[in-house]
Write a protein that holds these residues in place. Sequence first.
Motif, mmCIF file in Angstrom:
data_model
loop_
_atom_site.group_PDB
_atom_site.id
_atom_site.type_symbol
_atom_site.label_atom_id
_atom_site.label_comp_id
_atom_site.label_asym_id
_atom_site.label_seq_id
_atom_site.Cartn_x
_atom_site.Cartn_y
_atom_site.Cartn_z
ATOM 1 N N PHE A 92 6.161 -3.824 -17.093
ATOM 2 C CA PHE A 92 5.160 -3.283 -16.025
ATOM 3 C C PHE A 92 5.825 -2.598 -14.899
ATOM 4 O O PHE A 92 6.766 -3.135 -14.478
ATOM 5 N N PRO A 93 5.181 -1.527 -14.234
ATOM 6 C CA PRO A 93 5.916 -0.786 -13.240
ATOM 7 C C PRO A 93 5.946 -1.661 -12.142
ATOM 8 O O PRO A 93 5.117 -2.665 -11.869
ATOM 9 N N SER A 94 7.224 -1.499 -11.536
ATOM 10 C CA SER A 94 7.215 -2.237 -9.996
ATOM 11 C C SER A 94 6.227 -2.179 -9.114
ATOM 12 O O SER A 94 5.928 -3.368 -8.570
ATOM 13 N N LEU A 95 5.871 -1.153 -8.750
ATOM 14 C CA LEU A 95 4.846 -1.022 -7.747
ATOM 15 C C LEU A 95 3.438 -1.489 -8.298
ATOM 16 O O LEU A 95 2.800 -2.051 -7.337
ATOM 17 N N VAL A 96 3.051 -1.551 -9.464
ATOM 18 C CA VAL A 96 1.690 -2.096 -9.881
ATOM 19 C C VAL A 96 2.115 -3.781 -9.755
ATOM 20 O O VAL A 96 1.079 -4.393 -9.233
ATOM 21 N N ILE A 97 3.286 -4.384 -10.130
ATOM 22 C CA ILE A 97 3.357 -5.656 -10.050
ATOM 23 C C ILE A 97 3.202 -6.199 -8.466
ATOM 24 O O ILE A 97 2.722 -7.275 -7.848
ATOM 25 N N ALA A 98 3.831 -5.088 -7.582
ATOM 26 C CA ALA A 98 3.837 -5.616 -6.287
ATOM 27 C C ALA A 98 2.335 -5.407 -5.725
ATOM 28 O O ALA A 98 1.883 -6.174 -4.876
ATOM 29 N N ILE A 99 1.667 -4.568 -6.205
ATOM 30 C CA ILE A 99 0.270 -4.273 -5.785
ATOM 31 C C ILE A 99 -0.409 -5.482 -6.309
ATOM 32 O O ILE A 99 -1.440 -6.018 -5.374
ATOM 33 N N LEU A 100 -0.162 -5.852 -7.374
ATOM 34 C CA LEU A 100 -1.047 -6.995 -8.006
ATOM 35 C C LEU A 100 -0.712 -8.234 -7.140
ATOM 36 O O LEU A 100 -1.761 -9.105 -6.892
ATOM 37 N N ILE A 101 0.495 -8.670 -7.047
ATOM 38 C CA ILE A 101 0.921 -9.791 -6.133
ATOM 39 C C ILE A 101 0.220 -9.906 -4.642
ATOM 40 O O ILE A 101 -0.344 -10.759 -4.328
ATOM 41 N N THR A 102 0.499 -8.662 -4.018
ATOM 42 C CA THR A 102 -0.260 -8.607 -2.997
ATOM 43 C C THR A 102 -1.717 -8.617 -2.736
ATOM 44 O O THR A 102 -2.167 -9.271 -1.742
ATOM 45 N N ALA A 103 -2.335 -8.087 -3.805
ATOM 46 C CA ALA A 103 -3.614 -8.376 -3.976
ATOM 47 C C ALA A 103 -4.390 -9.492 -3.967
ATOM 48 O O ALA A 103 -5.192 -10.078 -3.421
ATOM 49 N N VAL A 104 -3.487 -10.500 -4.762
ATOM 50 C CA VAL A 104 -3.793 -11.889 -5.000
ATOM 51 C C VAL A 104 -3.658 -12.770 -3.883
ATOM 52 O O VAL A 104 -4.235 -13.614 -3.500
ATOM 53 N N PHE A 105 -2.474 -12.369 -3.379
ATOM 54 C CA PHE A 105 -1.907 -13.484 -2.198
ATOM 55 C C PHE A 105 -2.223 -12.971 -0.893
ATOM 56 O O PHE A 105 -2.157 -13.833 0.116
ATOM 57 N N GLY A 106 -2.789 -11.657 -1.003
ATOM 58 C CA GLY A 106 -3.115 -11.326 0.588
ATOM 59 C C GLY A 106 -2.135 -10.116 1.052
ATOM 60 O O GLY A 106 -0.853 -10.372 0.937
ATOM 61 N N ALA A 107 -2.418 -9.245 1.990
ATOM 62 C CA ALA A 107 -1.677 -8.199 2.318
ATOM 63 C C ALA A 107 -0.748 -8.840 3.439
ATOM 64 O O ALA A 107 -1.166 -9.633 4.259
ATOM 65 N N GLY A 108 0.548 -8.242 3.659
ATOM 66 C CA GLY A 108 1.323 -8.656 4.717
ATOM 67 C C GLY A 108 2.821 -8.422 4.191
ATOM 68 O O GLY A 108 3.091 -8.265 3.118
ATOM 69 N N ALA A 109 3.706 -8.482 5.298
ATOM 70 C CA ALA A 109 5.075 -8.436 5.231
ATOM 71 C C ALA A 109 5.644 -9.439 4.085
ATOM 72 O O ALA A 109 6.543 -9.261 3.309
ATOM 73 N N ILE A 110 5.394 -10.566 4.457
ATOM 74 C CA ILE A 110 5.786 -11.634 3.574
ATOM 75 C C ILE A 110 5.698 -11.402 2.136
ATOM 76 O O ILE A 110 6.360 -11.554 1.298
ATOM 77 N N ASN A 111 4.360 -11.109 1.895
ATOM 78 C CA ASN A 111 3.911 -11.068 0.317
ATOM 79 C C ASN A 111 4.595 -9.811 -0.282
ATOM 80 O O ASN A 111 5.126 -9.951 -1.459
ATOM 81 N N ALA A 112 4.802 -8.898 0.638
ATOM 82 C CA ALA A 112 5.300 -7.612 0.130
ATOM 83 C C ALA A 112 7.036 -8.076 -0.082
ATOM 84 O O ALA A 112 7.390 -7.387 -1.208
ATOM 85 N N ILE A 113 7.613 -8.711 0.753
ATOM 86 C CA ILE A 113 9.057 -9.311 0.401
ATOM 87 C C ILE A 113 9.002 -9.967 -0.841
ATOM 88 O O ILE A 113 9.781 -9.894 -1.874
ATOM 89 N N ILE A 114 8.111 -10.968 -1.166
ATOM 90 C CA ILE A 114 8.024 -11.656 -2.406
ATOM 91 C C ILE A 114 7.930 -10.662 -3.681
ATOM 92 O O ILE A 114 8.597 -11.025 -4.548
ATOM 93 N N ALA A 115 6.773 -9.991 -3.425
ATOM 94 C CA ALA A 115 6.536 -8.907 -4.498
ATOM 95 C C ALA A 115 7.743 -8.242 -4.983
ATOM 96 O O ALA A 115 8.151 -8.021 -6.203
ATOM 97 N N ILE A 116 8.387 -7.634 -4.008
ATOM 98 C CA ILE A 116 9.659 -6.721 -4.409
ATOM 99 C C ILE A 116 10.554 -7.505 -4.663
ATOM 100 O O ILE A 116 11.500 -7.013 -5.651
ATOM 101 N N GLY A 117 10.901 -8.721 -4.097
ATOM 102 C CA GLY A 117 12.063 -9.581 -4.487
ATOM 103 C C GLY A 117 12.163 -10.064 -6.121
ATOM 104 O O GLY A 117 12.861 -10.086 -6.904
ATOM 105 N N ILE A 118 10.790 -10.280 -6.406
ATOM 106 C CA ILE A 118 10.550 -10.697 -7.756
ATOM 107 C C ILE A 118 11.061 -9.603 -8.871
ATOM 108 O O ILE A 118 11.714 -9.796 -9.797
#
Length: 333
Positions: free
Chosen positions: A174-200
Motif C-alpha cells: 500500500f502507498p505510504s501516504l494512503v496508510i498514513a491517511i487511513l490511520i489518521t482518519a481512524v484515530f483522529g487528526a493530529g501531530a501525534i497520530n501523524a508521527i505514528i502513521a509515518i513511523g509505521i
Amino acid sequence: CLVGSEMCIRDRSGAACVPIHLGARSDRGGKRDDAPGLRRHLRELRRRSGLCRRRSTTESARMNRNLILGGLLTAVFVIAALMSFVWTPHSYTGLDIPARLLPPGGAHPLGTDHFGRDILSLIMVGARTSLAVAVVAVGIGMLLGVPLGLWAAARRGSLVDEIIMRGNDLVFAFPSLVIAILITAVFGAGAINAIIAIGIFNIPVFARITRGAALSLWEREFILAARVAGKSSLRISFEHILPNVTNLLIVQGTIQFSLGILAEAGLSYVGLGAQPPTPSWGRMLADAQTMVSIAPHIALMPGFAIILAVLGLNLMGDGLRDYLDPRLRVARV
C-alpha cells in the motif's frame, strides 16, 4: 635469496646459490641487460596513477560539496526551528487584518497571509513541527525496524524470517501516504497520530535495509570466527553486524527524514496533520491555494521551504553515503 644486488636460487643440496640474470622480454620492447620497456611501463603507470589521483580528488570535492551544501541547508532550518521556541519576528497566532496579504518587504520580509500573520514566523514554527514529526517518525522506524532486520538475518531461511519479510511486503503493498491517511482518519487528526502513521511505514524500510546488509556479513570470516568462539546469534548481531551496517542506516535515515517531512506536509495539506493554531507547511499551502492569483507569495514561501529542506537532506544523505563508503574511502586515500 638475494646476494648483494643479484637474485640467486639455491641448488638441490642447499649449499650453493646460482645467480639468475633476468633480461627484459623482447615483446615488451626491451633488450638483454637493459629494460627500457620496463621503465617505459613504469612511467605510464606513474601517469595513470596521477590521473587516478586527480579523479579521486575531483570525486572528493564533489562529495564534500554535496555534504557541505546539504548540511548548511539543513542547519538553517534546524536553527530556525530551535530559535522559534524563544523568538519569532512576530506572533504567529496574532491576527492583523489591516496588514493582510502584504507583499514581502519592510517589517515582514516574506509578507503576510490572509489573516495578517507574518509568513516568516509561520515558516519558523512550521519547521519546528515538520522536523519534530520527521525525527520521531524516523526514530520509531529505526528503533523497531533495525532489530527486526537483524533478527530476520540471524534466522535467515527460517519461519521467523518469512513472517518478518512477508509482513514488510504487506506494508509495502500500500502507498505510504494512503496508510498514513487511513490511520489518521481512524484515530483522529493530529501531530501525534501523524508521527505514528509515518513511523509505521518506516519500520519495514529499515528492517529490509538492515536484513539485506546483514545477510552479506553473516558469510564473512570475522563472523565465522565469532561463531567458533561460541558467541550467540544475538551477541554477534549487536557486537559485529550492527556496527558494520551503521553507515548504511545513517544514510537511509537522512533519506527517510526528508520523506517524513513530505509525508507530514501531505497529511497537513489534507487536514490530518498538525491542527490549528499550530502552523504547518502543508496547512499553509492548503490555506493559500485559493489565493494564489491574488497573493502568490503566501503559497510560494512554504513551498520553497519544503523544497529546500528536502533538497538539503537529500544532498547531505548523498554526501554522507559517498563519504562513509569504504570503497570510495580507499580511492580517496
